[in-house]
Design an enzyme around this catalytic site. Structure first.
Site, PDB file in Angstrom:
ATOM      1  N   LYS A  29     -26.589  23.016  -9.148  1.00  0.00           N
ATOM      2  CA  LYS A  29     -27.830  22.744  -9.870  1.00  0.00           C
ATOM      3  C   LYS A  29     -27.661  23.055 -11.356  1.00  0.00           C
ATOM      4  CE  LYS A  29     -31.472  23.585  -7.351  1.00  0.00           C
ATOM      5  NZ  LYS A  29     -32.315  24.544  -6.610  1.00  0.00           N
ATOM      6  N   ARG A  98     -34.318  29.780  -9.878  1.00  0.00           N
ATOM      7  CA  ARG A  98     -33.828  28.847  -8.849  1.00  0.00           C
ATOM      8  C   ARG A  98     -32.404  29.203  -8.459  1.00  0.00           C
ATOM      9  NH1 ARG A  98     -34.565  23.185 -11.854  1.00  0.00           N
ATOM     10  NH2 ARG A  98     -34.681  22.352  -9.745  1.00  0.00           N
ATOM     11  N   GLY A 107     -30.798  28.503   4.313  1.00  0.00           N
ATOM     12  CA  GLY A 107     -30.796  29.930   4.552  1.00  0.00           C
ATOM     13  C   GLY A 107     -30.741  30.733   3.264  1.00  0.00           C
ATOM     14  N   MET A 109     -32.039  31.752  -0.547  1.00  0.00           N
ATOM     15  CA  MET A 109     -33.325  31.773  -1.222  1.00  0.00           C
ATOM     16  C   MET A 109     -33.455  30.508  -2.063  1.00  0.00           C
ATOM     17  SD  MET A 109     -35.025  34.247  -3.955  1.00  0.00           S
ATOM     18  CE  MET A 109     -35.205  32.977  -5.168  1.00  0.00           C
ATOM     19  N   ARG A 343     -28.350  15.249  -8.800  1.00  0.00           N
ATOM     20  CA  ARG A 343     -27.056  15.467  -8.145  1.00  0.00           C
ATOM     21  C   ARG A 343     -26.636  14.166  -7.483  1.00  0.00           C
ATOM     22  NH1 ARG A 343     -29.819  19.052  -3.436  1.00  0.00           N
ATOM     23  NH2 ARG A 343     -31.180  17.392  -2.805  1.00  0.00           N
ATOM     24  N   HIS A 459     -23.962  25.222  23.339  1.00  0.00           N
ATOM     25  CA  HIS A 459     -23.214  24.776  24.507  1.00  0.00           C
ATOM     26  C   HIS A 459     -23.383  23.265  24.701  1.00  0.00           C
ATOM     27  CE1 HIS A 459     -22.779  23.969  28.873  1.00  0.00           C
ATOM     28  NE2 HIS A 459     -21.767  24.796  28.760  1.00  0.00           N
ATOM     29  N   GLU A 767       5.241  18.678  23.477  1.00  0.00           N
ATOM     30  CA  GLU A 767       3.935  19.200  23.875  1.00  0.00           C
ATOM     31  C   GLU A 767       4.032  20.597  24.480  1.00  0.00           C
ATOM     32  OE1 GLU A 767       2.250  16.662  26.878  1.00  0.00           O
ATOM     33  OE2 GLU A 767       4.209  16.180  27.692  1.00  0.00           O
ATOM     34  N   SER A 786       7.144  12.203  20.130  1.00  0.00           N
ATOM     35  CA  SER A 786       5.721  11.934  20.003  1.00  0.00           C
ATOM     36  C   SER A 786       5.004  13.234  20.352  1.00  0.00           C
ATOM     37  CB  SER A 786       5.304  10.808  20.950  1.00  0.00           C
ATOM     38  OG  SER A 786       3.918  10.617  20.856  1.00  0.00           O
ATOM     39  N   GLY A 788       2.364  15.458  21.694  1.00  0.00           N
ATOM     40  CA  GLY A 788       1.218  15.414  22.603  1.00  0.00           C
ATOM     41  C   GLY A 788       0.338  16.592  22.240  1.00  0.00           C
ATOM     42  N   THR A 789      -0.555  16.371  21.296  1.00  0.00           N
ATOM     43  CA  THR A 789      -1.252  17.521  20.714  1.00  0.00           C
ATOM     44  C   THR A 789      -2.318  18.100  21.634  1.00  0.00           C
ATOM     45  OG1 THR A 789      -2.637  15.989  19.489  1.00  0.00           O
ATOM     46  CG2 THR A 789      -0.785  16.991  18.309  1.00  0.00           C
ATOM     47  N   ASN A 790      -2.732  17.349  22.670  1.00  0.00           N
ATOM     48  CA  ASN A 790      -3.682  17.967  23.611  1.00  0.00           C
ATOM     49  C   ASN A 790      -3.002  19.105  24.376  1.00  0.00           C
ATOM     50  OD1 ASN A 790      -5.358  15.974  22.785  1.00  0.00           O
ATOM     51  ND2 ASN A 790      -5.331  14.813  24.691  1.00  0.00           N
ATOM     52  N   CYS A 854       0.376  11.342  19.749  1.00  0.00           N
ATOM     53  CA  CYS A 854      -0.401  10.544  20.687  1.00  0.00           C
ATOM     54  C   CYS A 854      -1.506  11.362  21.348  1.00  0.00           C
ATOM     55  CB  CYS A 854       0.504   9.918  21.739  1.00  0.00           C
ATOM     56  SG  CYS A 854       1.348  11.136  22.744  1.00  0.00           S
ATOM     57  N   TYR A 874       3.749   7.552  12.515  1.00  0.00           N
ATOM     58  CA  TYR A 874       2.546   6.883  13.006  1.00  0.00           C
ATOM     59  C   TYR A 874       1.648   7.863  13.742  1.00  0.00           C
ATOM     60  CZ  TYR A 874       4.652   6.893  17.666  1.00  0.00           C
ATOM     61  OH  TYR A 874       5.199   7.284  18.850  1.00  0.00           O
TER      62      TYR A 874
HETATM   63  P1  ADP Z   1     -34.744  23.032  -4.153  1.00  0.00           P
HETATM   64  O1  ADP Z   1     -33.280  23.176  -4.310  1.00  0.00           O
HETATM   65  O2  ADP Z   1     -35.285  23.570  -2.901  1.00  0.00           O
HETATM   66  O3  ADP Z   1     -35.205  21.653  -4.494  1.00  0.00           O
HETATM   67  P2  ADP Z   1     -35.601  23.752  -6.770  1.00  0.00           P
HETATM   68  O4  ADP Z   1     -35.040  24.897  -7.508  1.00  0.00           O
HETATM   69  O5  ADP Z   1     -35.077  22.433  -7.163  1.00  0.00           O
HETATM   70  O6  ADP Z   1     -35.379  24.020  -5.244  1.00  0.00           O
HETATM   71  O7  ADP Z   1     -37.182  23.808  -6.978  1.00  0.00           O
HETATM   72  C1  ADP Z   1     -38.203  23.529  -6.047  1.00  0.00           C
HETATM   73  C2  ADP Z   1     -39.231  22.628  -6.677  1.00  0.00           C
HETATM   74  O8  ADP Z   1     -39.772  23.215  -7.871  1.00  0.00           O
HETATM   75  C3  ADP Z   1     -38.645  21.311  -7.091  1.00  0.00           C
HETATM   76  O9  ADP Z   1     -39.554  20.279  -6.822  1.00  0.00           O
HETATM   77  C4  ADP Z   1     -38.445  21.465  -8.567  1.00  0.00           C
HETATM   78  O10 ADP Z   1     -38.487  20.225  -9.202  1.00  0.00           O
HETATM   79  C5  ADP Z   1     -39.619  22.356  -8.973  1.00  0.00           C
HETATM   80  N1  ADP Z   1     -39.289  23.128 -10.153  1.00  0.00           N
HETATM   81  C6  ADP Z   1     -38.227  23.938 -10.325  1.00  0.00           C
HETATM   82  N2  ADP Z   1     -38.195  24.447 -11.569  1.00  0.00           N
HETATM   83  C7  ADP Z   1     -39.280  23.953 -12.216  1.00  0.00           C
HETATM   84  C8  ADP Z   1     -39.795  24.104 -13.552  1.00  0.00           C
HETATM   85  N3  ADP Z   1     -39.170  24.861 -14.440  1.00  0.00           N
HETATM   86  N4  ADP Z   1     -40.917  23.460 -13.846  1.00  0.00           N
HETATM   87  C9  ADP Z   1     -41.552  22.695 -12.944  1.00  0.00           C
HETATM   88  N5  ADP Z   1     -41.127  22.508 -11.677  1.00  0.00           N
HETATM   89  C10 ADP Z   1     -39.994  23.137 -11.310  1.00  0.00           C
HETATM   90 MG    MG Z   2       0.679  16.089  28.119  1.00  0.00          MG
HETATM   91 MG    MG Z   3     -34.530  20.796  -5.985  1.00  0.00          MG
END
Ligand code: ADP
Ligand code: MG
Ligand code: MG
Length: 902
Positions: A29, A98, A107, A109, A343, A459, A767, A786, A788-790, A854, A874
């Site tokens: 970002k 951010r 997961g 923040m 991105r 599983h 193998e 050849s 036989g990687t299994n 193979c 191959y």
């Molecule tokens: P995520 O990776 O979950 O998208 P972001 O850091 O991009 O998290 O932010 C979450 C939301 O907050 C996004 O919609 C982003 O555009 C908005 N946002 C982040 N920073 C600002 C800012 N400085 N002003 C206004 N909106 C923001």
């Molecule tokens: Mg075999």
């Molecule tokens: Mg974002």
């Protein structure tokens, strides 16, 4: 400030100081915000705290020396640029904090918006916004909510419930109907929730808010979910995350403000056009949170033409600059457009091919780069049949696409019922909360598996992938009631016997039978769609990229095929020979009786009679295959499995004998069979009398096969077909084994070939680990290897696939002992090392030694790259995987700078 920063380690970068190639240091970002800033696009000013600061914090438990001062200095210059101070009661600067690692990671923040608001600055914010109290209090309640949830672990639902209560009290469902007083009340409620869970008041000091948020981002790197995710995705644990501090811009200032997301092309199909969503009078997170309904981005043209046109021109600019599909987050504050993120965007498999093709057409990238941007996993996805979805079918749940494919069938809830209904010829979908090893038979019987819990390594997911069976896991909207034989979803009840359809690629679940349509890509490979003459962007792109891959790759691609029909299909898919033709099916069906005679033979004459009867049958099989593979090499493996696999099971025989005796019938033959089965019983058949060991123990068995192969080749050549047989001896561990077999085979070959010109190679599978380790000796007697990687994987790890996939692999994957099953993708460090040793030592002993693979790994994308690196000639894989291997072999050559030396 500048002087100070040059002596101490630099932990903070202004956006103007970074660029897109600094992802390791600034995270994805931050690097892209810097890139947009330097392109001159309107990005709110801000700075990035590096991943190094995060790593230092995590290793010592406190902020590294100098960080606080650098943050202070960058904050001051941000304040100067904005002409406001953080949290100033009169006219506050607010910022967002951010997270942003090199790879985006569930997961971790996420984001805290509106940092800098407190009981006093909320008044100043309102005044600056033209006495807009509603806006100011709305921003404040958002801060407490996000800060509470992500920085202090306050359960998010509590805030949501308080918001719902406020709406209910007002008699509305729309948060826009809450006025300033309502929101002020909500702030009070939020503060109480905050205090209850944290034991302290909501922090009023702006700098403390900022520092706590930054620290929380650092610490989120080690949150349980993030750690688990990294282990499974093989993302190194020591990268750390960057933190971006960005001046706030406001999309919630009124109807002339808003926020949205946009894609430069359709991430679903790759088509060019305008794709995105817009939400007026809202702050960023509302768009994804689905609080209100967004409008299609095109409608912005009507609402704010200037911003719309500007956005489109920025999108074009970004795409040209990144030379790829970009996704974008933006906000409009009172008619002024701000870019908040970009991105290179995620896309579907189809879009990946189509976009790569388009970018070549537009001259933005060359074909090597196009090849680099697609992969075999995507191609494999495109070769599955797909659901034909029209508006009639709406998904009722979405889980994780755990094993691709499209499956419809009657719902069953137990393994036993699955087996029963499948035996009646029904298609069934096994639905469970989660599966366990007891469900194995049901999973085998079912068309597809649907679970309400568990991820890609559950599983259900692991076993389904091993079986190549469609599976959706973790569809948590589904509530499964096994004793009641029902599940509920979205208020509907589905009973045993009702039909559902599951898409193992997208994870979507549908009620009823969704029609399935064949893959256009497969039709193209089979030759029934001509890419030059149809209007199908996907097929044209696939054709173009495959052609390029074929021109670039060094590895040849062969197929595993046991019948003429398989061979023919694989040849259409581009196979350049057969790398593994198993001969065991030639002992099945009505030929079992001959095998029984062979096993029960009491004299050489009886045995020879059985073998003589098998000979012409096998010869005919080989003739068919050689004809289909006219001109191409065919590797035939001599019989490999233990012979008792061809006999009836012990229990069945015992019953037969008992019943026949009861009736006073003649049971001599059954008794002999029973005795043979008892005699041949093995504790570990995988490690028993099989492969070359059979050939050495049962006189005439291999000789018959060698004769059948050679006679078939001679017959073909006399008829004008070019047959190139390669005889492969399985399970060799010592050169003496191979030498013995070879001496006998060469006599037969010399005798049969005569003046026909047929050439027969003799080689071996590698193998058994001992074979890999003594490859230099074995190469003296082998014209080809050849891998036989299994089996090599089974023997290197000391576990059998059939036993382990259902029993404990899910746990190993969960623990990160391996990131992917070593049967799916080659274990480079262990099994791969055996391959490397054997390849090197084999070639050293015999430079012209042909090397191939193979096992099933021959069609696995990552493994193909490995085999390219090791220098094999191959890979051989199942017919369906041949295009995947061709593509990946091309990618491997381009990525390692190899050329089209073939
Ligand atoms: P995520 O990776 O979950 O998208 P972001 O850091 O991009 O998290 O932010 C979450 C939301 O907050 C996004 O919609 C982003 O555009 C908005 N946002 C982040 N920073 C600002 C800012 N400085 N002003 C206004 N909106 C923001
Ligand atoms: Mg075999
Ligand atoms: Mg974002």
């Amino acid at each position: 400030m500048a002087a100070q920063e040059t002596v101490e380690h630099k932990y903070v970068y202004d956006f103007a100081e970074g660029n897109k190639d600094l992802k390791d240091l600034l995270g994805g970002k931050g690097a892209n915000l810097a890139e947009m800033t330097n392109l001159g696009l309107p990005v709110p000013p801000g700075f990035t705290i590096t991943t190094e600061a995060c790593k230092a914090y995590l290793s010592t438990g406190s902020e590294p020396e100098g960080l606080a001062g650098q943050i202070e200095a960058h904050l001051e210059s941000l304040e100067r640029a904005m002409g406001k101070r953080l949290g100033d009661p009169e006219d506050p600067l607010l910022v967002s904090v951010r997270s942003g690692a090199k790879f985006s990671m569930p997961g971790m923040m996420e984001t805290v918006l509106n940092v800098g608001l407190n009981d006093r600055s909320v008044v100043g914010l309102s005044a600056q916004a033209g006495r807009n109290d509603r806006f100011a209090w709305d921003s404040y309640r958002r801060l407490i909510q996000m800060f509470g949830k992500t920085v202090c672990d306050v359960p998010g639902e509590e805030f949501e419930h308080a918001l719902d209560d406020a709406k209910r009290a007002k008699g509305t469902e729309n948060d826009l109907d809450l006025d300033a007083d309502d929101l002020r009340g909500l702030v009070d409620a939020y503060k109480k929730i905050f205090a209850k869970h944290t034991g302290r008041e909501f922090p009023q000091e702006p700098r403390e808010q900022l520092d706590l948020a930054i620290r929380a981002v650092f610490e989120s790197w080690n949150a349980d979910r993030a750690v688990l995710y990294r282990r499974q995705e093989r993302i190194p644990a020591d990268l750390g995350t960057a933190v971006n501090v960005v001046a706030m811009v406001f999309g919630n200032l009124g109807p002339d403000s808003g926020t949205g997301v946009a894609f430069t092309r359709d991430p679903g199909s790759g088509a060019q056009g305008i794709y995105g969503d817009y939400l007026a009078n809202a702050q960023g997170e509302d768009v994804v949170a689905g609080i209100r309904n967004t409008v299609p981005l095109q409608e912005l043209e009507r609402m704010d033409k200037t911003s719309y046109d500007q956005l489109l021109s920025f999108m074009a600019r970004l795409e040209e600059h990144y030379k790829d599909l970009c996704d974008i987050e933006f906000t409009i504050e009172r008619g002024k457009l701000w870019m908040l993120q970009t991105r290179v965007g995620k896309r579907t498999a189809a879009a990946a091919f189509v976009i790569a093709g388009q970018l070549v057409d537009e001259g933005l990238i060359d074909l090597d780069e196009a090849l680099h941007r697609v992969n075999g996993a995507q191609l494999a996805q495109l070769m599955f049949p797909r659901f034909q979805l029209d508006h009639e079918f709406q998904p009722v749940a979405k889980g994780i696409g755990a094993s691709p494919g499209a499956a419809s069938g009657k719902v069953v809830f137990t393994s036993a019922r699955a087996v029963e209904l499948a035996a009646e010829g029904e298609s069934v979908i096994l639905v469970r909360r989660e599966t366990n090893p007891d469900d194995l038979n049901g999973m085998i019987a079912a068309k597809g598996i649907l679970t309400s819990r568990g991820g890609k390594t559950s599983h259900a997911a692991v076993v389904a992938r091993g079986m190549g069976k469609t599976c959706v896991s973790g569809a948590d909207e589904i509530d499964v009631n096994v004793p009641g034989r029902t599940f509920t979803v979205g208020g509907q009840t589905v009973r045993e016997g009702d039909v559902v359809s599951i898409d193992g690629t997208t994870g979507k679940v549908y009620l009823g039978e969704v029609p399935v349509m064949p893959s256009e890509v497969v039709q193209y490979f089979e030759g029934s769609l001509d890419p030059e003459h149809i209007d199908n962007a996907l097929v044209r792109a696939v054709h173009r990229i495959m052609t390029h891959a074929d021109g670039k790759r060094r590895l040849a691609v062969r197929t595993n095929a046991d019948t003429g029909a398989d061979a023919a299909r694989a040849r259409r898919f581009g196979a350049e020979g057969i790398g593994l033709c198993r001969t065991e099916h030639m002992f099945l069906g009505d030929r079992r009786e001959l095998v029984e005679r062979l096993i029960l033979a009491r004299s050489e004459a009886e045995r020879n009679a059985a073998l003589a009867a098998l000979l012409p049958l096998q010869r005919a099989d080989f003739v068919e295959i050689f004809r289909e593979m006219d001109g191409l090499p065919v590797t035939v493996r001599l019989i490999d499995p233990p012979l008792h696999e061809f006999l009836p099971p012990l229990e069945q025989l015992a019953v037969n004998v008992a019943v026949a005796q009861e009736r006073g019938e003649d049971v001599a033959k059954e008794e002999a069979l029973l005795a043979a089965v008892r005699r041949m019983h093995e504790e570990n058949p995988m490690l028993g009398l099989r492969g070359v060991r059979l050939g050495l123990v049962i006189p005439g068995l291999f000789a018959m096969q060698v004769r059948a192969i050679t006679e078939a080749a001679v017959e073909c050549v006399r008829g004008g077909t070019v047959a190139k047989p390669e005889i492969m001896v399985p399970l060799v561990g010592a050169v003496q084994e191979l030498e013995t077999v070879r001496a006998e085979a060469e006599k037969i070959i010399a005798e049969v070939v005569g003046d026909s010109g047929v050439e027969v190679l003799i080689g071996t599978m590698i193998e058994v680990p001992r074979a890999a380790l003594t490859a230099g000796q074995i190469a003296e007697a082998a014209q080809f290897f050849s891998f036989g990687t299994n089996d090599l994987t089974q023997m290197a790890w000391g576990f059998s696939r059939d036993d382990v996939e259902g029993a404990f692999f899910w746990r190993y994957l969960e623990l990160g002992i391996f990131g992917i099953s070593p049967f799916e993708s080659i274990d480079r460090d262990g099994v791969g090392r055996l391959v490397r040793i054997a390849a090197e030592e084999g070639r050293a002993a015999r430079p012209e030694l042909k090397l191939g693979v193979c096992g099933e790994h021959g069609g696995d994308p990552d493994s193909v790259h490995f085999f390219h690196e090791v220098g094999l000639d191959y890979v051989s894989c199942s017919p369906f995987r041949v295009p995947v291997a061709r593509l990946e072999a091309g990618r491997a050559a381009v990525e390692t700078g190899g050329s089209d030396s073939r």
